[in-house]
Design an enzyme around this catalytic site. Structure first.
Site, PDB file in Angstrom:
ATOM      1  N   ASP A   1       0.877  -1.157   0.000  1.00 39.10           N
ATOM      2  CA  ASP A   1       0.000   0.000   0.000  1.00 39.10           C
ATOM      3  C   ASP A   1       0.926   1.222   0.000  1.00 39.10           C
ATOM      4  O   ASP A   1       2.083   1.121   0.429  1.00 39.10           O
ATOM      5  CB  ASP A   1      -0.875  -0.019   1.259  1.00 39.10           C
ATOM      6  CG  ASP A   1      -1.650   1.266   1.447  1.00 39.10           C
ATOM      7  OD1 ASP A   1      -2.359   1.678   0.522  1.00 39.10           O
ATOM      8  OD2 ASP A   1      -1.505   1.867   2.531  1.00 39.10           O
TER       9      ASP A   1
ATOM     10  N   ASP B   1       0.214   5.049   1.003  1.00 39.25           N
ATOM     11  CA  ASP B   1       0.154   5.959   2.152  1.00 39.25           C
ATOM     12  C   ASP B   1       0.154   5.193   3.463  1.00 39.25           C
ATOM     13  O   ASP B   1      -0.719   4.358   3.697  1.00 39.25           O
ATOM     14  CB  ASP B   1      -1.116   6.826   2.079  1.00 39.25           C
ATOM     15  CG  ASP B   1      -1.177   7.668   0.821  1.00 39.25           C
ATOM     16  OD1 ASP B   1      -0.697   8.799   0.850  1.00 39.25           O
ATOM     17  OD2 ASP B   1      -1.700   7.172  -0.200  1.00 39.25           O
TER      18      ASP B   1
END
Length: 223
Positions: free
Chosen positions: A9, A11
């Site tokens: 992922d 952020d």
């Protein structure tokens, strides 16, 4: 199955992007003659997207026209300030090198729109190293749906069971598990104070990127 790739992922997992979000929120308040809000208020809700961050910075009805105007301004400002202070988390640079030296590949599967994610990857000189970048623009359903993960695995021509997906949100773990991949939850990301990564059902939970090094050892990757 032996580990073939690690997908992250963006952020709160691969990158600490909160400083740029915080800068945008504070600039918007300054432009209106308002005092700063605690930076942590914004950081705590980064995983909730622009909507959550605007609500953390402004006392406004989320159903009002004013809120929508603020949200659009936030996104517009972020477009021009999305790769200023964002950086790899401590230890992540070493982990990426370890992945590459182990002849594995890595990439990014994010709910961040391509217009933000792509400039950040280029600015941090990660675009040429990342084997894949999947954003909401590329799929019909975002995480927690497995579609983004399945698309990434398809583009890499890999069986999902040979892929580890690393994330800092329950949606990441749900997406990875539904796709048939192994999953790792990180405690260092944008975890809401009321949330607990230990309850998400990930195969492993870590406090620091370098703790994932153990998973790069082929002998540690068992069915």
């Amino acid at each position: 199955m032996r580990l073939r790739a690690v997908l992250f992922d963006m952020d709160g997992t691969l990158l600490d992007t909160a400083p740029d979000f915080i800068a945008v929120a504070q600039a918007m308040r300054l432009a209106r003659g308002l005092a700063r809000v605690p930076d942590q208020d914004v950081r705590n809700v980064v995983s909730g997207g622009a909507r959550a961050m605007v609500l953390s910075a402004f006392d406004v009805d989320p159903l009002s026209d004013e809120f929508e105007s603020l949200r659009l301004e936030f996104l517009d400002r972020y477009q021009h300030h999305c790769a200023v202070e964002s950086q790899l988390y401590d230890g992540m640079s070493e982990l990426l090198i370890d992945i590459e030296q182990a002849n594995l590949i890595w990439g990014v599967v994010t709910n961040k729109p391509l217009r933000f994610a792509e400039p950040i990857m280029h600015q941090l000189s990660l675009a040429s190293r990342s084997a894949v970048l999947v954003c909401p623009d590329h799929v019909s359903k975002s995480k927690p749906d497995p579609e983004p993960m399945l698309l990434a695995c398809s583009q890499l021509d890999l069986d999902p069971s040979t892929v580890l997906f690393v994330g800092d949100d329950l949606r990441d773990i749900e997406s990875g598990r539904a796709a048939g991949s192994r999953t790792a939850a990180v405690r260092y990301g944008y975890i809401h104070p009321d949330d607990n990564p230990d309850t998400w059902g990930a195969d492993v939970v870590v406090d620091h990127p370098l703790e994932l090094r153990a998973l790069l050892d082929r002998t540690a990757w068992t069915n």
